[in-house]
Design an enzyme around this catalytic site. Structure first.
Site, mmCIF file in Angstrom:
data_model
loop_
_atom_site.group_PDB
_atom_site.id
_atom_site.type_symbol
_atom_site.label_atom_id
_atom_site.label_comp_id
_atom_site.label_asym_id
_atom_site.label_seq_id
_atom_site.Cartn_x
_atom_site.Cartn_y
_atom_site.Cartn_z
ATOM 1 N N TYR A 127 -4.081 1.898 -25.259
ATOM 2 C CA TYR A 127 -2.634 1.860 -25.020
ATOM 3 C C TYR A 127 -2.404 1.813 -23.507
ATOM 4 O O TYR A 127 -1.627 2.572 -22.956
ATOM 5 C CB TYR A 127 -2.006 3.122 -25.631
ATOM 6 C CG TYR A 127 -0.511 3.095 -25.843
ATOM 7 C CD1 TYR A 127 0.108 2.025 -26.477
ATOM 8 C CD2 TYR A 127 0.279 4.170 -25.438
ATOM 9 C CE1 TYR A 127 1.476 2.028 -26.692
ATOM 10 C CE2 TYR A 127 1.642 4.192 -25.651
ATOM 11 C CZ TYR A 127 2.237 3.114 -26.275
ATOM 12 O OH TYR A 127 3.604 3.124 -26.499
ATOM 13 N N HIS A 132 4.672 -1.417 -21.239
ATOM 14 C CA HIS A 132 4.953 -1.375 -22.672
ATOM 15 C C HIS A 132 5.146 0.067 -23.133
ATOM 16 O O HIS A 132 6.094 0.378 -23.872
ATOM 17 C CB HIS A 132 3.811 -2.024 -23.442
ATOM 18 C CG HIS A 132 3.906 -1.860 -24.935
ATOM 19 N ND1 HIS A 132 4.773 -2.602 -25.716
ATOM 20 C CD2 HIS A 132 3.249 -1.031 -25.795
ATOM 21 C CE1 HIS A 132 4.652 -2.249 -26.986
ATOM 22 N NE2 HIS A 132 3.739 -1.297 -27.056
ATOM 23 N N ARG A 141 12.309 8.095 -26.959
ATOM 24 C CA ARG A 141 12.365 9.357 -26.207
ATOM 25 C C ARG A 141 12.979 9.067 -24.838
ATOM 26 O O ARG A 141 12.278 9.086 -23.821
ATOM 27 C CB ARG A 141 10.962 9.954 -26.030
ATOM 28 C CG ARG A 141 10.228 10.279 -27.318
ATOM 29 C CD ARG A 141 8.856 10.896 -27.006
ATOM 30 N NE ARG A 141 8.061 10.047 -26.122
ATOM 31 C CZ ARG A 141 7.296 9.043 -26.550
ATOM 32 N NH1 ARG A 141 7.220 8.788 -27.842
ATOM 33 N NH2 ARG A 141 6.607 8.300 -25.696
ATOM 34 N N GLU A 197 1.700 -8.023 -30.948
ATOM 35 C CA GLU A 197 1.394 -7.316 -29.707
ATOM 36 C C GLU A 197 0.415 -8.153 -28.883
ATOM 37 O O GLU A 197 -0.632 -8.561 -29.379
ATOM 38 C CB GLU A 197 0.805 -5.923 -29.964
ATOM 39 C CG GLU A 197 1.827 -4.954 -30.523
ATOM 40 C CD GLU A 197 1.314 -3.531 -30.612
ATOM 41 O OE1 GLU A 197 2.162 -2.615 -30.694
ATOM 42 O OE2 GLU A 197 0.081 -3.330 -30.604
ATOM 43 N N GLU A 199 -2.343 -8.531 -26.399
ATOM 44 C CA GLU A 199 -3.401 -7.687 -25.854
ATOM 45 C C GLU A 199 -4.587 -8.532 -25.383
ATOM 46 O O GLU A 199 -4.758 -9.682 -25.788
ATOM 47 C CB GLU A 199 -3.902 -6.675 -26.897
ATOM 48 C CG GLU A 199 -2.816 -5.768 -27.450
ATOM 49 C CD GLU A 199 -3.360 -4.555 -28.163
ATOM 50 O OE1 GLU A 199 -4.500 -4.129 -27.852
ATOM 51 O OE2 GLU A 199 -2.651 -4.014 -29.048
ATOM 52 N N ASP A 231 -2.446 -7.727 -31.986
ATOM 53 C CA ASP A 231 -2.534 -6.560 -32.874
ATOM 54 C C ASP A 231 -1.211 -6.431 -33.629
ATOM 55 O O ASP A 231 -0.353 -5.625 -33.288
ATOM 56 C CB ASP A 231 -2.827 -5.312 -32.052
ATOM 57 C CG ASP A 231 -3.324 -4.159 -32.908
ATOM 58 O OD1 ASP A 231 -3.941 -4.426 -33.948
ATOM 59 O OD2 ASP A 231 -3.106 -2.998 -32.523
ATOM 60 N N GLN A 238 5.053 1.925 -39.518
ATOM 61 C CA GLN A 238 4.477 2.813 -38.512
ATOM 62 C C GLN A 238 5.408 3.979 -38.197
ATOM 63 O O GLN A 238 4.957 5.119 -38.036
ATOM 64 C CB GLN A 238 4.181 2.033 -37.231
ATOM 65 C CG GLN A 238 3.506 2.856 -36.146
ATOM 66 C CD GLN A 238 3.078 2.003 -34.954
ATOM 67 O OE1 GLN A 238 3.083 0.786 -35.020
ATOM 68 N NE2 GLN A 238 2.706 2.640 -33.873
ATOM 69 N N TYR A 242 3.262 7.443 -38.832
ATOM 70 C CA TYR A 242 2.374 7.694 -37.686
ATOM 71 C C TYR A 242 2.248 9.166 -37.303
ATOM 72 O O TYR A 242 1.296 9.551 -36.621
ATOM 73 C CB TYR A 242 2.806 6.870 -36.476
ATOM 74 C CG TYR A 242 3.906 7.471 -35.640
ATOM 75 C CD1 TYR A 242 3.615 8.116 -34.428
ATOM 76 C CD2 TYR A 242 5.239 7.374 -36.027
ATOM 77 C CE1 TYR A 242 4.623 8.647 -33.654
ATOM 78 C CE2 TYR A 242 6.241 7.903 -35.268
ATOM 79 C CZ TYR A 242 5.936 8.547 -34.070
ATOM 80 O OH TYR A 242 6.946 9.068 -33.305
ATOM 81 N N LYS A 251 -1.030 -1.147 -39.064
ATOM 82 C CA LYS A 251 -1.942 -1.951 -38.263
ATOM 83 C C LYS A 251 -3.077 -2.568 -39.070
ATOM 84 O O LYS A 251 -3.588 -3.634 -38.706
ATOM 85 C CB LYS A 251 -2.563 -1.074 -37.164
ATOM 86 C CG LYS A 251 -1.578 -0.494 -36.176
ATOM 87 C CD LYS A 251 -1.175 -1.517 -35.133
ATOM 88 C CE LYS A 251 -0.440 -0.856 -33.975
ATOM 89 N NZ LYS A 251 -0.122 -1.797 -32.908
#
Length: 418
Positions: A127, A132, A141, A197, A199, A231, A238, A242, A251
């Site tokens: 991560y 991101h 948050r 995603e 990556e 991904d 999720q 999660y 995933k």
């Protein structure tokens, strides 16, 4: 690490390689392919062709390197490390150069099937894309986008290797449990918020013994090469599943990789210093800190994401840059093994989604969690991906005085859920 194989003036006997956006003679990525009606075998991408490695008149260590691929995978080759890889690259560059008359077997890449280059024993998703992580954290948050550990430790989790597929493979939309905030009970069904995603994939070469960490100063030597990795992520599944252990069904239905392994040697001209951490950020702990890695451990890669919806032309969703990673690949290797985990040839890392201020690596960011749908030139709108949509990832490495190279397309299409 720079040598004659990087000479921008070197031209190939394969005409399509000269000026090729991805596979000029300065690249020479390795992979596994099958010609029409034939079995899997190792090859090298050169322009619009594939050189069948077993046909090349190689000698010494380079010949031994090709012999390690006789089983139709690159695992044995990855295990050999850098010296055989460099020897093979040097001889291939000579054999494929303009003026060479060596007898070679070349295949039209458009008529061949590309396979996974190696048996993937373990898959780890990091991560490390800080932009991101900040963007996604801000959606959920706002008062604390990044968790307190983010700038101290490379965050990652073990995924599954069984459903990693090569570019061009269609994937079904996954089913799973979903519970959006507006619904009082969870329900089961197809993901409504399917995303991609962007990556970087990192292939592991020589491994380490169980209980023996890889020192950060040696970590780069355990990397066999790079690819692109999508991904795919079912955001609604999720969001429900999660906590407390992380993503699972969101995933594991599939990840797509570009099938060619771009070697560290091909990327040598495009190594750059790891971007300086903002003032006030903690310095990585000693087991994650190496001056050489900080000076040349990052990669200058221009990244693109293209979306194709049914009945419309491809549309570029975003651009990004691999320098958006907060941790280097070597730091990921060192951290993964610091507790004694034994990495093995053919293991695959995902870097984590790479976003920059110039462009985002997921629809979750582009549409702000689906709240601001994207309007495409065709007039179609997207919150998240719909059935029939295709995503293509691309990467280009460019530097003045050197021939640019690419990774080849990483493409996947979404089919209806089972």
């Amino acid at each position: 690490m720079l040598d004659a194989t990087h000479d921008a003036a070197r031209r190939s006997r394969v005409a399509s390689a000269n000026g090729h956006a991805d596979f000029p003679i300065q690249n020479l990525p390795l992979g596994v392919f099958a010609p029409p009606g034939g079995a899997k075998r190792a090859g090298v991408a050169i322009g619009d062709s594939i050189l069948e490695l077993a046909s090349a008149p190689l000698t010494g260590v380079a010949a031994e390197a090709v012999a390690s691929m006789a089983d139709g995978t690159l695992n044995g080759f990855f295990a050999l490390g850098a010296a055989p890889r460099k020897a093979l690259r040097a001889q291939l560059s000579e054999l494929l150069s303009e003026g060479s008359t060596a007898e070679l077997v070349l295949h039209d890449s458009g008529k061949c099937t590309l396979h996974l280059p190696a048996r993937i024993g373990d898959y780890t998703d990091f991560y490390a894309g800080i932009q991101h992580a900040t963007n996604v954290g801000a959606l959920f948050r706002p008062d604390q986008p990044l968790m307190p550990n983010y700038k101290h430790v490379p965050i990652g989790y073990h995924g599954r290797a069984s459903s990693i597929v090569p570019s061009g493979t269609a994937l079904r939309r996954p089913n799973g449990q979903r519970k959006p905030a507006a619904e009082t009970q969870p329900s089961f069904g197809p993901s409504r918020n399917l995303d991609y995603e962007l990556e970087l994939g990192i292939w592991i070469g020589p491994g380490n013994s169980l209980g023996e960490p890889i020192p950060i100063a040696q970590a780069a030597g355990h990397i066999a090469g790079y690819c692109l990795l999508n991904d795919w992520s079912a955001r609604d599944i999720q969001g429900w599943e999660y906590q407390p252990l992380g993503p699972f069904l969101a995933k594991n239905f599939g990840s797509t990789i570009s099938p060619w392994v771009v070697t560290p040697e091909a990327l040598a001209p495009f190594r750059v210093a790891q971007p300086a951490r903002p003032e006030g950020d903690p310095k990585p702990m000693a087991y994650l800190w190496d001056e050489t890695d900080q000076a040349e451990g990052a990669l200058a890669l221009e990244l693109e994401v293209w979306l194709t919806v049914p009945g419309a032309a491809p549309h570029r969703l975003s651009t990004s840059d691999a320098r958006g990673l907060y941790w280097t690949p070597a730091q990921m290797v060192a951290h993964h093994s610091c507790g004694g985990c034994n990495l093995q040839p053919g293991d695959l890392f995902g870097s984590g989604t790479i976003s920059t201020e110039a462009g985002y690596g997921s629809l979750l960011e582009i549409t702000q969690g689906g709240r601001k749908p994207l309007t495409l030139p065709s007039g179609a709108t997207r919150r998240f991906l719909e059935d029939g949509d295709s995503i293509t990832l691309r990467a280009r490495a460019r530097r003045d005085g050197f021939a640019g190279i690419g990774f080849g397309d990483c493409t996947g299409t979404i089919l209806a859920a089972p």
